[in-house]
Scaffold this motif. Sequence first.
Motif, mmCIF file in Angstrom:
data_model
loop_
_atom_site.group_PDB
_atom_site.id
_atom_site.type_symbol
_atom_site.label_atom_id
_atom_site.label_comp_id
_atom_site.label_asym_id
_atom_site.label_seq_id
_atom_site.Cartn_x
_atom_site.Cartn_y
_atom_site.Cartn_z
ATOM 1 N N SER A 167 26.878 38.431 -7.760
ATOM 2 C CA SER A 167 26.013 39.435 -8.376
ATOM 3 C C SER A 167 26.406 39.679 -9.831
ATOM 4 N N PHE A 168 27.711 39.774 -10.100
ATOM 5 C CA PHE A 168 28.187 39.994 -11.467
ATOM 6 C C PHE A 168 27.824 38.813 -12.364
ATOM 7 N N ALA A 169 27.999 37.594 -11.843
ATOM 8 C CA ALA A 169 27.642 36.397 -12.616
ATOM 9 C C ALA A 169 26.156 36.379 -12.942
ATOM 10 N N ASN A 170 25.318 36.784 -11.982
ATOM 11 C CA ASN A 170 23.871 36.823 -12.233
ATOM 12 C C ASN A 170 23.523 37.826 -13.328
ATOM 13 N N GLN A 171 24.223 38.961 -13.351
ATOM 14 C CA GLN A 171 23.952 39.953 -14.390
ATOM 15 C C GLN A 171 24.395 39.453 -15.767
ATOM 16 N N LEU A 172 25.503 38.703 -15.806
ATOM 17 C CA LEU A 172 25.919 38.113 -17.077
ATOM 18 C C LEU A 172 24.867 37.128 -17.569
ATOM 19 N N GLN A 173 24.430 36.231 -16.675
ATOM 20 C CA GLN A 173 23.482 35.194 -17.047
ATOM 21 C C GLN A 173 22.135 35.790 -17.441
ATOM 22 N N LYS A 176 27.440 50.959 -2.768
ATOM 23 C CA LYS A 176 28.212 51.521 -3.878
ATOM 24 C C LYS A 176 28.137 50.594 -5.093
ATOM 25 N N CYS A 177 28.439 51.169 -6.261
ATOM 26 C CA CYS A 177 28.430 50.394 -7.500
ATOM 27 C C CYS A 177 29.846 49.960 -7.851
ATOM 28 N N MET A 178 29.960 48.862 -8.542
ATOM 29 C CA MET A 178 31.255 48.429 -9.050
ATOM 30 C C MET A 178 31.247 48.579 -10.570
ATOM 31 N N SER A 179 32.400 48.388 -11.197
ATOM 32 C CA SER A 179 32.491 48.496 -12.649
ATOM 33 C C SER A 179 33.247 47.299 -13.190
ATOM 34 N N ALA A 180 33.184 47.114 -14.517
ATOM 35 C CA ALA A 180 33.841 45.988 -15.165
ATOM 36 C C ALA A 180 34.339 46.423 -16.532
ATOM 37 N N SER A 181 35.403 45.773 -16.996
ATOM 38 C CA SER A 181 35.978 46.033 -18.313
ATOM 39 C C SER A 181 35.723 44.835 -19.208
ATOM 40 N N PHE A 182 35.589 45.115 -20.525
ATOM 41 C CA PHE A 182 35.190 44.070 -21.462
ATOM 42 C C PHE A 182 36.085 44.099 -22.689
ATOM 43 N N GLY A 183 36.408 42.901 -23.198
ATOM 44 C CA GLY A 183 37.091 42.748 -24.470
ATOM 45 C C GLY A 183 36.267 41.860 -25.378
ATOM 46 N N THR A 211 24.264 49.566 -10.885
ATOM 47 C CA THR A 211 23.580 48.732 -9.888
ATOM 48 C C THR A 211 24.282 48.823 -8.534
ATOM 49 N N PRO A 212 23.648 49.386 -7.505
ATOM 50 C CA PRO A 212 24.263 49.430 -6.172
ATOM 51 C C PRO A 212 24.428 48.009 -5.611
ATOM 52 N N GLN A 213 25.549 47.779 -4.971
ATOM 53 C CA GLN A 213 25.834 46.472 -4.397
ATOM 54 C C GLN A 213 25.689 46.541 -2.881
ATOM 55 N N LYS A 214 24.811 45.710 -2.345
ATOM 56 C CA LYS A 214 24.575 45.710 -0.905
ATOM 57 C C LYS A 214 25.843 45.364 -0.142
ATOM 58 N N ALA A 215 26.625 44.422 -0.689
ATOM 59 C CA ALA A 215 27.844 43.994 -0.009
ATOM 60 C C ALA A 215 28.891 45.094 0.027
ATOM 61 N N ALA A 227 32.375 39.834 1.086
ATOM 62 C CA ALA A 227 31.785 40.838 0.203
ATOM 63 C C ALA A 227 32.264 40.632 -1.225
ATOM 64 N N GLY A 228 33.533 40.219 -1.385
ATOM 65 C CA GLY A 228 34.038 39.933 -2.718
ATOM 66 C C GLY A 228 33.301 38.784 -3.371
ATOM 67 N N ASP A 229 33.008 37.737 -2.577
ATOM 68 C CA ASP A 229 32.233 36.607 -3.120
ATOM 69 C C ASP A 229 30.850 37.054 -3.554
ATOM 70 N N GLU A 230 30.205 37.888 -2.745
ATOM 71 C CA GLU A 230 28.875 38.370 -3.110
ATOM 72 C C GLU A 230 28.928 39.235 -4.369
ATOM 73 N N ALA A 231 30.025 40.002 -4.528
ATOM 74 C CA ALA A 231 30.166 40.794 -5.751
ATOM 75 C C ALA A 231 30.329 39.887 -6.971
ATOM 76 N N LEU A 232 31.077 38.797 -6.832
ATOM 77 C CA LEU A 232 31.235 37.832 -7.926
ATOM 78 C C LEU A 232 29.897 37.200 -8.294
#
Length: 747
Positions: free
Chosen positions: A476-482, A533-540, A525-529, A469-474
């Motif tokens: 999904s996050f990479a796809n949203q960045l791209q 539920k949704c995850m969050s991210a921090s940015f600098g 964005t809900p994550q199927k994995a 599930a962690g890999d799928e979250a990575l």
Amino acid sequence: MAMEPPTNSGSYDPTDESLGAVDDPIHTISNLIAWANEPSEETADEEFGEADNQLIQVSLGIASGLFYSLQAKHFPTASHSLRVAKLCSQWAATLDLEAYQRDQLEVAALLHDIGKVGVPDYVLACPGKLAAEEQQLMDRSQDIGLEILSACCDGEEIVDLIRYNYAWFDGSKGNSNVKGKDLPIEARMLAIVDAFDSMTVDQIFRRARSKERAFAELLSFAGTQFDPDLVSNFCEMLSHPLPSSSQATRHWLKVLSPEQANRHWRVNQNGANPSKLRSLAPFQESIVRHIHDAVIFIDINQQILGWNQAAERLTGLTRDAVEGHLWTSEMLGLADHQGRKFTHENDPVRVAVSGGTQGMHRLSIRNAGGKFVTVTAHIVPVVGEDGKSLGTTIQMHDTSGVESLEEQIQSLHYKATRDPLTGLVNRAEMDRGLIDMVERHTTSGRSCSVIMCDIDFFKKINDTYGHQAGDEALISFANQLQTNARSADICARYGGEEFVILCPSCNNEEAAMLAEKIRSEVAATPQKALGGKCMSASFGVTEIQRGDTADSILNRADRALLQSKEMGRNIVTQIGSGMKEPAIGDRRSWFARMFTPVEPEVLLKRAMKTKVPLNLAAEKIRGFVADHRAEVLKVTEESIKIMVDGESLPLQRRMADRAVPLIIELKFSPILGENGGQHTKVQISIAPRRNRDRRKRDAIERARHLLASLQSYMVAYEFVDTTVASEEVEASWWNKLWGGSRKGESH
């Protein structure tokens, strides 16, 4: 089944009643064909004479005319009809059908596809699956054929045989109320032979099947489409040696074959030496047949005349399946090297014929495996001695091997520069891209930014939902960045759950807006994995500043990300003001400011003001120390003294240059802003560590870069002020912040 001719005469008398009733034309034709089929002792092994051909024309009449019309329209369909008629004739002989039944079956088999004279050529020549409107035209050919035969046949027997040929044995298809054994046996036989020949002969849209596979196909539809008893009988018949052609096949069917029809004709070579042509022909044919490149001959009417073995291997279409067909670009899926299909007007083959000019083209065609490959096509028009165009030749060389090597090299480079899980740029490639971006934008004076981000509480995701599930979250996050990044941006996986976006020609404000857009989208964005539920991210976020290197700008972005985490995560933090000139304060040129009288040992001395409280200003200086790998020399209640060695500074001109270590002293004092907020005043002085260092010119230039960098870190502006702040600095948090600092240590 043979019938005796009239015994009172050695010639045929059409008025003799022994040949059949005059009011039954089909039986009259049957008797005539049967008599023509009866070989005499003198001519049993000889070819037909002119009298036999005349008898055939009289016997068949309109039927022969219709067949030759079909042959002129579409040669492969006529050849198929003739093969079906011959095989039906042989099968009827083994079943001992009545003479009139055999006659009707043979003529019906010969003309069962006559309706295709009304189908457009491009539909008949289509190499793949027909479009819906093209299929309607092909289905319409059945009705056209019945209309043609109904208009010229005196009886309905042959028309009914062809109509029932399209009906299924179980009555499920064919638009007929008749089914099963109520269908005429000739129609049931014709349906089986028609399907068998279509399966076992190469078609332009399909390779021929083996006889065994065709048997299996017939048996699988026995009882539904075909009569099961007749299918078994047909398969058994073909499993044993067939009777000789002279005994089983009617003579008139053999005369209709192309070999017999053309035996009276030959090409006139206009005075050429026949012996020389005969001696060269085998060599020329051998070269064309066995050459490695595909060779195709097309005449002036766009009809395919030649198709060598290499063309068969390349395209998967056999010579028998395409020769006689009209050339169309759809036959090979012809397109340019970029995959754009040709129209009728810009088809290079048609252009060569009409314009009479040769050309070399890089094209894309569909190969035997159904994949598109690149070929180099040399298209040359053929012109006769009289200057008239005769057609064109096409020579195609498969260049997919060369392109495959290029693709392999590109694939290896892609794999070497990509993260295998997310498909983003890996860290090594990101480092190269960052160095290049900083050098280019420093030289040009343009803005560029770096965004560093990571997924919040990623370890908790792995512990709760598992590493998959962690890999799928990575991913999904990479796809949203791209997806959200600009086309010029570089998205990279920095390591673990940390990611970096390099944003060329982008200032702090634009980069922060991009980061905020991604942050809000990830949070919503809900994550199927993750069970929905949704995850969050921090940015600098940070922008390039004067004196920046690749390491310093990346460290500053990392520090901004750390602040986002310390402030509660799921936020965007921005550090630095970029390369902009200060909008407020002393507007004197740097040249004038540089020569302002100062103490002899000080290179630069400035007073600055920042609109943040004292503790936050000190925090920003801590980031400057970490990014520049500076060493803290002294900390008091209101000041800090640090040393920056020259190795972390830009502008080192030669490898032999020894860097000048610089001492920076900063004195802080809190002041009130215009709106009553807490601001901070900073007195900055920069001096060389040793006063005797004679490389003062380089030291001043490096001091200027350090001053600009400090100004960006503190988001400060210069101002003219000779007063000294009277507020005391709280020593407790200050000493706690700077106590025990070491060189390059991040606090």
